[in-house]
Scaffold this motif. Structure first.
Motif, PDB file in Angstrom:
ATOM      1  N   ALA A  70       3.356  -6.101  10.545  1.00  0.00           N
ATOM      2  CA  ALA A  70       3.014  -5.049   9.592  1.00  0.00           C
ATOM      3  C   ALA A  70       1.998  -4.087  10.180  1.00  0.00           C
ATOM      4  CB  ALA A  70       2.468  -5.675   8.310  1.00  0.00           C
ATOM      5  N   ALA A  71       0.959  -4.624  10.811  1.00  0.00           N
ATOM      6  CA  ALA A  71      -0.096  -3.775  11.358  1.00  0.00           C
ATOM      7  C   ALA A  71       0.458  -2.828  12.416  1.00  0.00           C
ATOM      8  CB  ALA A  71      -1.203  -4.642  11.944  1.00  0.00           C
ATOM      9  N   ALA A  72       1.362  -3.316  13.259  1.00  0.00           N
ATOM     10  CA  ALA A  72       1.925  -2.479  14.312  1.00  0.00           C
ATOM     11  C   ALA A  72       2.749  -1.333  13.741  1.00  0.00           C
ATOM     12  CB  ALA A  72       2.791  -3.336  15.246  1.00  0.00           C
ATOM     13  N   ALA A  73       3.368  -1.556  12.587  1.00  0.00           N
ATOM     14  CA  ALA A  73       4.206  -0.526  11.971  1.00  0.00           C
ATOM     15  C   ALA A  73       3.446   0.331  10.967  1.00  0.00           C
ATOM     16  CB  ALA A  73       5.408  -1.187  11.283  1.00  0.00           C
ATOM     17  N   GLY A  74       2.163   0.012  10.727  1.00  0.00           N
ATOM     18  CA  GLY A  74       1.373   0.777   9.770  1.00  0.00           C
ATOM     19  C   GLY A  74       1.680   0.464   8.327  1.00  0.00           C
ATOM     20  N   ALA A  75       2.248  -0.713   8.076  1.00  0.00           N
ATOM     21  CA  ALA A  75       2.606  -1.119   6.711  1.00  0.00           C
ATOM     22  C   ALA A  75       1.583  -2.106   6.165  1.00  0.00           C
ATOM     23  CB  ALA A  75       3.992  -1.753   6.692  1.00  0.00           C
ATOM     24  N   THR A  76       1.473  -2.143   4.840  1.00  0.00           N
ATOM     25  CA  THR A  76       0.589  -3.088   4.161  1.00  0.00           C
ATOM     26  C   THR A  76       1.410  -3.953   3.219  1.00  0.00           C
ATOM     27  OG1 THR A  76      -1.278  -1.564   4.241  1.00  0.00           O
ATOM     28  CG2 THR A  76      -1.418  -3.364   2.659  1.00  0.00           C
ATOM     29  N   ALA A  77       1.227  -5.259   3.291  1.00  0.00           N
ATOM     30  CA  ALA A  77       1.825  -6.179   2.328  1.00  0.00           C
ATOM     31  C   ALA A  77       0.711  -6.807   1.504  1.00  0.00           C
ATOM     32  CB  ALA A  77       2.630  -7.263   3.038  1.00  0.00           C
ATOM     33  N   VAL A  78       0.898  -6.853   0.202  1.00  0.00           N
ATOM     34  CA  VAL A  78      -0.066  -7.512  -0.688  1.00  0.00           C
ATOM     35  C   VAL A  78       0.629  -8.710  -1.325  1.00  0.00           C
ATOM     36  CG1 VAL A  78      -1.657  -7.273  -2.617  1.00  0.00           C
ATOM     37  CG2 VAL A  78      -1.167  -5.294  -1.163  1.00  0.00           C
ATOM     38  N   LEU A  79       0.052  -9.885  -1.116  1.00  0.00           N
ATOM     39  CA  LEU A  79       0.578 -11.129  -1.648  1.00  0.00           C
ATOM     40  C   LEU A  79      -0.298 -11.617  -2.799  1.00  0.00           C
ATOM     41  CD1 LEU A  79       1.235 -13.001   1.745  1.00  0.00           C
ATOM     42  CD2 LEU A  79       2.662 -11.291   0.603  1.00  0.00           C
ATOM     43  N   SER A  80       0.219 -12.625  -3.523  1.00  0.00           N
ATOM     44  CA  SER A  80      -0.504 -13.209  -4.670  1.00  0.00           C
ATOM     45  C   SER A  80      -0.751 -12.138  -5.730  1.00  0.00           C
ATOM     46  CB  SER A  80      -1.828 -13.844  -4.220  1.00  0.00           C
ATOM     47  OG  SER A  80      -1.622 -14.850  -3.261  1.00  0.00           O
ATOM     48  N   VAL A  81       0.316 -11.516  -6.175  1.00  0.00           N
ATOM     49  CA  VAL A  81       0.220 -10.447  -7.170  1.00  0.00           C
ATOM     50  C   VAL A  81       0.854 -10.938  -8.466  1.00  0.00           C
ATOM     51  CG1 VAL A  81       0.894  -8.088  -7.748  1.00  0.00           C
ATOM     52  CG2 VAL A  81       0.308  -8.666  -5.382  1.00  0.00           C
ATOM     53  N   GLY A  82       0.071 -10.948  -9.538  1.00  0.00           N
ATOM     54  CA  GLY A  82       0.571 -11.389 -10.836  1.00  0.00           C
ATOM     55  C   GLY A  82      -0.574 -11.961 -11.647  1.00  0.00           C
ATOM     56  N   VAL A  83      -0.269 -12.941 -12.469  1.00  0.00           N
ATOM     57  CA  VAL A  83      -1.294 -13.598 -13.275  1.00  0.00           C
ATOM     58  C   VAL A  83      -1.857 -14.800 -12.523  1.00  0.00           C
ATOM     59  CG1 VAL A  83      -1.743 -14.865 -15.420  1.00  0.00           C
ATOM     60  CG2 VAL A  83      -0.400 -12.749 -15.476  1.00  0.00           C
ATOM     61  N   ALA A  84      -0.961 -15.718 -12.117  1.00  0.00           N
ATOM     62  CA  ALA A  84      -1.393 -16.891 -11.330  1.00  0.00           C
ATOM     63  C   ALA A  84      -0.269 -17.236 -10.358  1.00  0.00           C
ATOM     64  CB  ALA A  84      -1.691 -18.065 -12.252  1.00  0.00           C
ATOM     65  N   THR A 111      -1.183   5.570  -3.082  1.00  0.00           N
ATOM     66  CA  THR A 111      -2.148   6.661  -3.310  1.00  0.00           C
ATOM     67  C   THR A 111      -3.477   6.449  -2.609  1.00  0.00           C
ATOM     68  OG1 THR A 111      -2.951   5.592  -5.341  1.00  0.00           O
ATOM     69  CG2 THR A 111      -1.154   7.177  -5.582  1.00  0.00           C
ATOM     70  N   GLY A 112      -3.701   5.250  -2.075  1.00  0.00           N
ATOM     71  CA  GLY A 112      -4.958   4.973  -1.394  1.00  0.00           C
ATOM     72  C   GLY A 112      -4.771   4.929   0.111  1.00  0.00           C
ATOM     73  N   ALA A 113      -5.697   4.268   0.753  1.00  0.00           N
ATOM     74  CA  ALA A 113      -5.644   4.116   2.213  1.00  0.00           C
ATOM     75  C   ALA A 113      -5.756   2.634   2.537  1.00  0.00           C
ATOM     76  CB  ALA A 113      -6.770   4.909   2.871  1.00  0.00           C
ATOM     77  N   PRO A 114      -4.714   1.865   2.249  1.00  0.00           N
ATOM     78  CA  PRO A 114      -4.793   0.413   2.451  1.00  0.00           C
ATOM     79  C   PRO A 114      -4.816   0.050   3.936  1.00  0.00           C
ATOM     80  CG  PRO A 114      -2.548   1.050   1.929  1.00  0.00           C
ATOM     81  CD  PRO A 114      -3.395   2.285   1.758  1.00  0.00           C
ATOM     82  N   PRO A 115      -5.529  -0.988   4.295  1.00  0.00           N
ATOM     83  CA  PRO A 115      -5.518  -1.418   5.696  1.00  0.00           C
ATOM     84  C   PRO A 115      -4.165  -2.021   6.052  1.00  0.00           C
ATOM     85  CG  PRO A 115      -6.701  -2.995   4.350  1.00  0.00           C
ATOM     86  CD  PRO A 115      -6.380  -1.834   3.454  1.00  0.00           C
ATOM     87  N   PRO A 116      -3.592  -1.648   7.201  1.00  0.00           N
ATOM     88  CA  PRO A 116      -2.309  -2.243   7.599  1.00  0.00           C
ATOM     89  C   PRO A 116      -2.433  -3.744   7.784  1.00  0.00           C
ATOM     90  CG  PRO A 116      -2.797  -0.283   8.905  1.00  0.00           C
ATOM     91  CD  PRO A 116      -4.057  -0.634   8.159  1.00  0.00           C
ATOM     92  N   GLY A 117      -1.323  -4.419   7.620  1.00  0.00           N
ATOM     93  CA  GLY A 117      -1.294  -5.866   7.776  1.00  0.00           C
ATOM     94  C   GLY A 117      -0.928  -6.552   6.480  1.00  0.00           C
ATOM     95  N   VAL A 118      -1.013  -7.871   6.477  1.00  0.00           N
ATOM     96  CA  VAL A 118      -0.674  -8.678   5.304  1.00  0.00           C
ATOM     97  C   VAL A 118      -1.954  -9.239   4.705  1.00  0.00           C
ATOM     98  CG1 VAL A 118       0.630 -10.652   4.441  1.00  0.00           C
ATOM     99  CG2 VAL A 118       1.558  -9.274   6.324  1.00  0.00           C
ATOM    100  N   HIS A 119      -2.134  -9.029   3.399  1.00  0.00           N
ATOM    101  CA  HIS A 119      -3.367  -9.428   2.730  1.00  0.00           C
ATOM    102  C   HIS A 119      -3.038 -10.049   1.378  1.00  0.00           C
ATOM    103  CE1 HIS A 119      -5.322  -6.668   5.610  1.00  0.00           C
ATOM    104  NE2 HIS A 119      -4.349  -5.835   5.302  1.00  0.00           N
ATOM    105  N   HIS A 120      -3.820 -11.027   0.984  1.00  0.00           N
ATOM    106  CA  HIS A 120      -3.764 -11.509  -0.396  1.00  0.00           C
ATOM    107  C   HIS A 120      -4.617 -10.575  -1.252  1.00  0.00           C
ATOM    108  CE1 HIS A 120      -1.569 -15.297   0.156  1.00  0.00           C
ATOM    109  NE2 HIS A 120      -2.106 -15.292   1.362  1.00  0.00           N
TER     110      HIS A 120
END
Length: 347
Positions: free
Chosen positions: A119-133, A308-317
């Motif tokens: 993801a970081a090499a391609a400039g993409a951001t992944a956000v994991l653990s999204v929801g209630v629990a 709409t923001g400037a998220p850091p590339p890579g995979v993040h929770h």
């Protein structure tokens, strides 16, 4: 949260599983912020034609890659169903496409996390653990952890309304969790609006994630349903080892079907996070209604922030990104209430 922010990244958002219990909320919410830029996707070709979406089968990663390449202008994908592997995530991240993943299976989350460098090499951001629990529980745990100066132990409690009609993935995941071995003891806790409840250890992914992302030695997530008799019966059967049979496909299908038919109780939910460091203690809680709807709202909010923001590339929770720390407050207009320390206590 009613309009898109200035400078939103161009391109369309593909909502995979966009016709399900969570996906419909994601699609409708994002469409209100980003008109003409949201595409629902699912296995039904007829539904796709009817709703102006596209057909996508999560069991066919090659077909999914072809869809992305054919569309050509997908900027973000919201994954509202759980595939069997990380093929869909890799297809997005290799192409520089942002990813929001509401999945809750530890194995899959760990697999996507391994794609950080891709993801970081391609400039993409992944956000994991999204929801209630996982999701809101992670964010509350982060607040409590910070409040005590770094937690030595986290106790997370999840209270779900057994009257809500959940999506197929959520029901299957819950049934599979009931077959997992016990890892901790039950705990009595107080949930705002619902009083003292006994919550039981359950294999939510947040407890494993938070040990790594926050460096907490001990973290346990526990569950109860709003129906006390149903909660007591389920976990008594689990303690007796009688639910291990759901590891067999036939028994699993039977219990899944039973869960889909039984709707005892309401649609309220509550989550609570307690952090402990020596004699220091902090606790935060959230309450609301319609957990599937709130999961969809959380995913839509995260997707909009990525665009709409400037998220850091890579995979993040979710708890690793400060730009998402205000999600509990942002959900207030949708009936979600943040309860800060004081007043409702710990038994």
């Amino acid at each position: 949260m009613t309009t898109a922010k200035p400078g939103a990244r161009d391109g369309r958002v593909l909502v995979v599983g966009g016709y399900g219990a969570v996906g419909t909320t994601v699609t409708s919410t994002l469409a209100g912020w980003l008109p003409n830029r949201v595409l629902p996707a699912g296995r039904s070709a007829a539904r796709a034609r009817q709703d102006g979406g596209v057909r996508v089968d999560v069991a066919d990663p090659d077909g999914f890659r072809q869809v992305l390449d054919r569309l050509g202008d997908v900027t973000a994908v919201v994954l509202c169903v759980e595939p069997s592997d990380t093929g869909l995530a890799r297809a997005c991240l290799e192409r520089g496409i942002h990813l929001v993943d509401i999945g809750a299976t530890r194995r899959l989350l760990d697999g996507v996390a391994e794609l950080h460098d891709v993801a970081a090499a391609a400039g993409a951001t992944a956000v994991l653990s999204v929801g209630v629990a996982p999701g809101l529980t992670n964010l509350l745990a982060r607040r409590a952890h910070d409040a005590v100066g770094g937690a030595e132990r986290l106790d997370l409690a999840v209270f779900l309304g057994s009257g809500e009609r959940h999506g197929g993935d959520a029901v299957r995941w819950t049934v599979q969790g009931l077959a997992e071995p016990l890892t901790a003891r039950p705990l009595r806790t107080v949930l705002p609006g619902y009083g003292a409840r006994t919550v039981h250890p359950f294999p939510f992914s947040d407890q494993h994630t938070l040990r790594r992302t926050l460096g907490v030695p001990e973290a346990t997530t526990r569950l109860c349903l709003d129906s006390r008799p149903l909660t007591a019966a389920l976990f008594a059967l689990r303690r007796a080892g009688l639910l291990r049979a759901v590891r067999r496909p036939v028994a699993r299908r039977m219990l899944i079907e039973a869960f889909r038919r039984v709707h005892i109780g309401g649609d309220g939910f509550a989550v609570r996070a307690d952090a402990w460091r020596g004699d220091r203690h902090a606790a935060y809680a959230l309450t609301g209604h319609a957990q599937s709807r709130v999961t969809g709202l959380a995913a839509a909010y995260v997707a909009r922030e990525l665009l709409t923001g400037a998220p850091p590339p890579g995979v993040h929770h979710i708890e690793q990104l400060p730009m998402l720390a205000g999600l509990p407050e942002a959900l207030a207009e949708h009936g979600v209430t943040l309860h800060r320390p004081g007043g409702w206590g710990q038994e």
